[in-house]
Design a protein around this motif. Structure first.
Motif, PDB file in Angstrom:
ATOM      1  N   LEU A 146      -6.613   0.688   2.977  1.00  0.00           N
ATOM      2  CA  LEU A 146      -7.255  -0.505   2.434  1.00  0.00           C
ATOM      3  C   LEU A 146      -8.605  -0.152   1.804  1.00  0.00           C
ATOM      4  N   ARG A 147      -9.357   0.715   2.482  1.00  0.00           N
ATOM      5  CA  ARG A 147     -10.653   1.104   1.920  1.00  0.00           C
ATOM      6  C   ARG A 147     -10.469   1.864   0.606  1.00  0.00           C
ATOM      7  N   THR A 148      -9.487   2.755   0.555  1.00  0.00           N
ATOM      8  CA  THR A 148      -9.229   3.501  -0.682  1.00  0.00           C
ATOM      9  C   THR A 148      -8.867   2.556  -1.816  1.00  0.00           C
ATOM     10  N   HIS A 149      -8.022   1.572  -1.523  1.00  0.00           N
ATOM     11  CA  HIS A 149      -7.625   0.612  -2.553  1.00  0.00           C
ATOM     12  C   HIS A 149      -8.826  -0.189  -3.059  1.00  0.00           C
ATOM     13  N   VAL A 151     -16.272  -1.744  -1.414  1.00  0.00           N
ATOM     14  CA  VAL A 151     -16.678  -1.653  -0.010  1.00  0.00           C
ATOM     15  C   VAL A 151     -18.069  -1.044   0.081  1.00  0.00           C
ATOM     16  N   ARG A 152     -18.965  -1.710   0.779  1.00  0.00           N
ATOM     17  CA  ARG A 152     -20.320  -1.211   0.999  1.00  0.00           C
ATOM     18  C   ARG A 152     -20.514  -1.032   2.506  1.00  0.00           C
ATOM     19  N   THR A 153     -20.438   0.193   2.991  1.00  0.00           N
ATOM     20  CA  THR A 153     -20.692   0.460   4.406  1.00  0.00           C
ATOM     21  C   THR A 153     -22.186   0.685   4.628  1.00  0.00           C
ATOM     22  N   ALA A 154     -22.573   0.784   5.901  1.00  0.00           N
ATOM     23  CA  ALA A 154     -23.992   0.900   6.269  1.00  0.00           C
ATOM     24  C   ALA A 154     -24.807  -0.194   5.588  1.00  0.00           C
ATOM     25  N   LEU A 186       0.814  -1.211   0.000  1.00  0.00           N
ATOM     26  CA  LEU A 186       0.000   0.000   0.000  1.00  0.00           C
ATOM     27  C   LEU A 186       0.852   1.268   0.000  1.00  0.00           C
ATOM     28  N   ARG A 187       2.177   1.073  -0.085  1.00  0.00           N
ATOM     29  CA  ARG A 187       3.134   2.186  -0.104  1.00  0.00           C
ATOM     30  C   ARG A 187       3.017   3.045   1.157  1.00  0.00           C
ATOM     31  N   LEU A 188       2.909   2.358   2.278  1.00  0.00           N
ATOM     32  CA  LEU A 188       2.827   3.031   3.577  1.00  0.00           C
ATOM     33  C   LEU A 188       4.106   2.891   4.394  1.00  0.00           C
ATOM     34  N   ARG A 189       5.100   2.166   3.868  1.00  0.00           N
ATOM     35  CA  ARG A 189       6.293   1.904   4.678  1.00  0.00           C
ATOM     36  C   ARG A 189       6.960   3.201   5.137  1.00  0.00           C
ATOM     37  N   ASP A 190       7.003   4.198   4.269  1.00  0.00           N
ATOM     38  CA  ASP A 190       7.635   5.469   4.637  1.00  0.00           C
ATOM     39  C   ASP A 190       6.823   6.235   5.682  1.00  0.00           C
ATOM     40  N   ARG A 191       5.586   5.813   5.925  1.00  0.00           N
ATOM     41  CA  ARG A 191       4.740   6.470   6.919  1.00  0.00           C
ATOM     42  C   ARG A 191       4.919   5.880   8.313  1.00  0.00           C
TER      43      ARG A 191
END
Length: 450
Positions: free
Chosen positions: A228-231, A236-239, A71-76
């Motif tokens: 994850l939701r953005t990807h 994704v169906r909430t509610a 998810l390219r989050l390692r730098d975060r």
């Protein structure tokens, strides 16, 4: 029809849907709430940042780190502060540091010399566990290896902090499979832990993190669920509460809130035990689901308190403290308290101090939020050795209710039997709820990935 329907938007469901999507599968995820992430939730209040669920992830959590890479989050990633390595136990009316090195272990007042010698001689005792017969409780296993004093005082406090329960209630293999494997492979807990520390230190250095450190993100662990939701996007169906699951010759159909429905070839139920039992019982009324109905859960409430800069004076350094199960009357009532502003940089305004306290949500826990905050303040005052602490600048109370499954003796075998029963009766339906085993962030992500 090759669509996979994932029910539940916690980390297990999100990881499952992510992996399916990466594999090119058509997937839809349904979450009853407006937000995904399950118990993981980060909240910002006037410069303070609180985690309602897990606060940290070990720097060696393999599935978590792999997801961060994809998810390219390692730098975060943020490493925990050096001061957060100090941890405490409430003992004899004060906070005592938990030993971190062999020299401090020998000097600690937390254990008698008899107990220390029994622990040091642990590698000399026969240790490979038997897979025959009834699984021992975690308490029974540790008492044999480490003695009663260390088991009740140290391990008992740890179990309360992780599971919100008591050490005698947990199965050794069901609740702590890694320790069980250590005994199988090394014949000794101390030898196994030593080997695990070396391996963990090597893995941490390989990914550029300090051995033994913990990680999160600048905006908290919610960054991972948001990514994850953005990807997953429109998958994704909430509610979207799943009211029922129906099997038919070509797959499954979900009945959703609002009169909607969705069909797919396979279904993953990444839902809590109670909801899973209800859905399975609707599918097959004759199902024997005692294994789901009988899983006890710890009811937990979390109290966040943030103090203005300078209000506490010199704040305590460290990760936080735990309270052992046999603490005398007058001890803090919390199961454990995190010094949450000390864990990672910028979790509170400069000079401010924040805590996160975990309680059993039973009849004695206040129903009023203000009283719950007063209880956390009183416990902090005890920990600091002060008559009282000032009123906070911010506070937040989260009542999770029955949230932490207790993996009792025989739990692992009962879950395996349930999974076999479901696979036989409903091919293409899979179970991934927390009750199946493992409450850590990496355990949950790994379960969804598998």
């Amino acid at each position: 029809m090759s669509r996979v329907l994932v029910v539940g938007g916690g980390f297990a469901g999100l990881a499952c849907a992510f992996r399916l999507r990466r594999a090119g599968r058509d997937v839809q995820l349904f979450e009853a709430r407006e937000e995904v992430g399950g118990v993981v939730g980060t909240h910002a209040l006037e410069g303070f940042r609180f985690e309602d669920g897990p606060n940290t992830v070990p720097s060696t959590a393999g599935t978590f780190l792999a997801l961060c890479d994809e998810l390219r989050l390692r730098d975060r990633l943020l490493g925990s502060t050096e001061q957060s390595q100090e941890r405490y136990l409430w003992f004899q009316g004060r906070l005592q540091p938990l030993p971190r090195k062999p020299s401090s272990f020998l000097k600690t007042p937390l254990l008698s010399w008899k107990s220390k010698l029994w622990i040091l001689s642990e590698p000399l005792r026969p240790g490979r566990p038997s897979t025959r017969g009834t699984e021992p409780s975690f308490e029974a296993l540790l008492q044999k290896r480490l003695g009663r004093e260390a088991t009740r005082r140290l391990a008992g406090a740890f179990v309360r902090g992780v599971y919100g329960g008591e050490i005698a209630q947990l199965g050794a293999r069901s609740a702590f499979p890694r320790l069980w494997r250590m005994l199988e492979q090394h014949g000794s807990l101390l030898r196994g832990l030593k080997h695990a520390r070396r391996s963990s230190a090597k893995r941490a250095r390989e990914v550029g993190l300090e051995p033994g450190s913990l990680v999160s993100f600048p905006s908290g662990l919610r960054e991972l669920s948001d990514a994850l939701r953005t990807h997953l996007g429109a998958s994704v169906r909430t509610a979207s509460e799943v009211r029922a699951v129906h099997a038919h010759p070509h797959g499954f159909r979900l009945e959703l809130s609002g009169g909607r429905s969705s069909e797919g070839a396979q279904v993953v139920l990444a839902t809590p035990a109670r909801q899973t039992r209800r859905l399975l019982k609707q599918m097959e009324p004759d199902f024997s689901l005692e294994s789901l109905a009988d899983i006890p859960h710890a009811s937990i409430a979390v109290v966040h308190v943030g103090f203005a800069p300078g209000a506490i004076g010199e704040p305590p350094r460290g990760f936080g403290f735990l309270v052992p199960p046999e603490a005398p009357e007058g001890a803090p009532r919390t199961l454990g308290m995190l010094f949450s502003s000390q864990l990672f940089p910028r979790r509170a305004p400069t000079g401010a101090f924040a805590i996160t306290a975990m309680y059993r949500q039973d009849d004695s826990f206040p129903t009023d939020d203000d009283r719950a905050v007063d209880l956390a303040r009183a416990d902090l005052a005890l920990a600091l050795g002060r008559p009282e602490v000032p009123a906070p600048k911010v506070s937040r109370v989260v009542r999770w209710g029955e949230i932490l499954p207790q993996y009792g003796v025989g739990h692992r075998e009962r879950v395996l039997e349930l999974q076999e029963q479901v696979a036989k009766s409903f091919p293409g339906l899979f179970l991934a709820g927390t009750y199946t085993g493992g409450v850590s962030v990496d355990d949950v992500l790994s379960r969804g990935t598998q």
